[in-house]
Design a protein around this motif. Structure first.
Motif, PDB file in Angstrom:
ATOM      1  N   ASP A 126       0.835  -1.204   0.139  1.00  0.00           N
ATOM      2  CA  ASP A 126       0.149   0.082  -0.046  1.00  0.00           C
ATOM      3  C   ASP A 126       0.800   1.226  -0.080  1.00  0.00           C
ATOM      4  OD1 ASP A 126       0.693  -0.486   2.646  1.00  0.00           O
ATOM      5  OD2 ASP A 126      -1.259  -0.610   3.404  1.00  0.00           O
ATOM      6  N   ARG A 165      -9.736   8.841   4.144  1.00  0.00           N
ATOM      7  CA  ARG A 165      -9.288   8.105   5.285  1.00  0.00           C
ATOM      8  C   ARG A 165      -7.961   7.388   5.172  1.00  0.00           C
ATOM      9  NH1 ARG A 165      -7.217   5.366   9.747  1.00  0.00           N
ATOM     10  NH2 ARG A 165      -8.020   5.661  11.490  1.00  0.00           N
ATOM     11  N   GLU A 166      -8.317   6.428   4.117  1.00  0.00           N
ATOM     12  CA  GLU A 166      -7.211   5.326   4.133  1.00  0.00           C
ATOM     13  C   GLU A 166      -5.833   5.990   3.536  1.00  0.00           C
ATOM     14  OE1 GLU A 166      -5.481   1.584   3.834  1.00  0.00           O
ATOM     15  OE2 GLU A 166      -7.326   2.344   5.015  1.00  0.00           O
ATOM     16  N   GLU A 178      -2.916   7.325  14.599  1.00  0.00           N
ATOM     17  CA  GLU A 178      -4.376   7.607  15.008  1.00  0.00           C
ATOM     18  C   GLU A 178      -4.813   9.037  15.745  1.00  0.00           C
ATOM     19  OE1 GLU A 178      -7.171   6.168  14.217  1.00  0.00           O
ATOM     20  OE2 GLU A 178      -5.925   4.683  13.132  1.00  0.00           O
ATOM     21  N   ARG A 192     -12.618   6.517  11.583  1.00  0.00           N
ATOM     22  CA  ARG A 192     -13.005   5.420  10.661  1.00  0.00           C
ATOM     23  C   ARG A 192     -14.315   5.520  10.960  1.00  0.00           C
ATOM     24  NH1 ARG A 192      -9.385   0.415  11.082  1.00  0.00           N
ATOM     25  NH2 ARG A 192      -7.455   1.242  11.497  1.00  0.00           N
ATOM     26  N   GLN A 241      -8.354  -1.421   0.238  1.00  0.00           N
ATOM     27  CA  GLN A 241      -8.392  -1.580   1.590  1.00  0.00           C
ATOM     28  C   GLN A 241      -9.365  -0.519   2.440  1.00  0.00           C
ATOM     29  OE1 GLN A 241      -3.647  -2.496   2.070  1.00  0.00           O
ATOM     30  NE2 GLN A 241      -4.276  -0.525   2.697  1.00  0.00           N
ATOM     31  N   SER A 242      -9.719   0.649   1.569  1.00  0.00           N
ATOM     32  CA  SER A 242     -10.949   1.569   2.353  1.00  0.00           C
ATOM     33  C   SER A 242     -12.119   0.764   2.277  1.00  0.00           C
ATOM     34  CB  SER A 242     -10.810   2.704   1.377  1.00  0.00           C
ATOM     35  OG  SER A 242     -11.316   2.513   0.418  1.00  0.00           O
ATOM     36  N   GLU A 243     -12.348  -0.093   1.075  1.00  0.00           N
ATOM     37  CA  GLU A 243     -13.546  -1.046   1.086  1.00  0.00           C
ATOM     38  C   GLU A 243     -13.428  -2.105   2.143  1.00  0.00           C
ATOM     39  OE1 GLU A 243     -13.576  -2.027  -3.010  1.00  0.00           O
ATOM     40  OE2 GLU A 243     -14.192   0.151  -3.521  1.00  0.00           O
ATOM     41  N   GLU A 244     -12.391  -2.760   2.331  1.00  0.00           N
ATOM     42  CA  GLU A 244     -12.221  -3.832   3.170  1.00  0.00           C
ATOM     43  C   GLU A 244     -12.241  -3.445   4.545  1.00  0.00           C
ATOM     44  OE1 GLU A 244      -8.489  -6.699   4.794  1.00  0.00           O
ATOM     45  OE2 GLU A 244      -8.529  -5.860   2.667  1.00  0.00           O
ATOM     46  N   TYR A 245     -11.951  -2.189   5.109  1.00  0.00           N
ATOM     47  CA  TYR A 245     -12.131  -1.854   6.410  1.00  0.00           C
ATOM     48  C   TYR A 245     -13.364  -0.933   6.614  1.00  0.00           C
ATOM     49  CZ  TYR A 245      -7.025  -3.257   6.309  1.00  0.00           C
ATOM     50  OH  TYR A 245      -5.860  -3.782   6.175  1.00  0.00           O
ATOM     51  N   GLY A 246     -14.130  -0.691   5.490  1.00  0.00           N
ATOM     52  CA  GLY A 246     -15.279   0.201   6.098  1.00  0.00           C
ATOM     53  C   GLY A 246     -15.005   1.604   6.267  1.00  0.00           C
ATOM     54  N   HIS A 247     -14.109   2.165   5.877  1.00  0.00           N
ATOM     55  CA  HIS A 247     -14.055   3.471   5.882  1.00  0.00           C
ATOM     56  C   HIS A 247     -13.742   4.391   4.559  1.00  0.00           C
ATOM     57  CE1 HIS A 247      -9.998   2.269   7.270  1.00  0.00           C
ATOM     58  NE2 HIS A 247      -9.719   2.860   6.149  1.00  0.00           N
TER      59      HIS A 247
END
Length: 163
Positions: A67, A121-122, A153, A163, A111-117
């Motif tokens: 990434d 943000r990603e 964070e 998130r 990754q943004s789709e996988e982590y749901g944000h």
């Protein structure tokens, strides 16, 4: 001088959204404040998975896309290359360079789709992560990871990228 962000887009997979660069400049400022870094330049390049895979293979010996990659210009307390002045009297342009960050937008989107944000943000997370690597942070051990991820964070929260 302050902290500056130089960026380039070397991928065609997706368009850069309006406001992303301003957000990354804000994150650079916040991360610099958190780390006591007032001056320096960060070069950011957006690439696709194929290009980041090439870089990962070449520089880390890992033949798969990742990434984010960071390439610090300064290791430890002193830069690798130090020139006080060029022959014509100009200041060395490398001396203020913190390093390069390379982000795969394809990987960030997945990754943004996988982590749901959000993708914003990603990308912000990856940028701050890369910046902290430029400053010497690492996550090879659980203790190092806890310190680095807490700092990330904190910076993302200050920027409102939750998130």
């Amino acid at each position: 001088m302050g902290l500056t962000l130089e960026w380039s887009n070397e991928q065609d997979a997706m368009a850069l959204e309006d406001g992303w660069i301003a957000r990354l400049e804000q994150l650079l400022r916040l991360a610099g404040e958190a780390e006591g870094i007032e001056d320096g330049e960060v070069a950011l390049t957006f690439v696709d998975d194929a290009r980041i895979r090439e870089l990962n293979r070449e520089y880390r010996g890992i033949d798969r896309p990742t990434d984010v990659l960071s390439f610090a210009m300064q290791e430890g307390d002193e830069p690798d290359i130090v020139f006080d002045e060029w022959e014509d009297g100009e200041t060395d342009p490398v001396s203020g360079m913190l390093g390069d960050i390379v982000i795969s937008l394809e990987r960030a989107k997945a990754q943004s789709e996988e982590y749901g944000h959000s993708l914003e943000r990603e990308i912000g997370f990856l940028f701050v992560h890369g910046f902290l690597h430029l400053l010497g942070y690492d996550h090879q051990t659980a203790e190092e990871e806890a310190v680095m991820f807490a700092r990330q964070e904190e910076i993302l929260q200050r920027a409102g990228l939750t998130r």
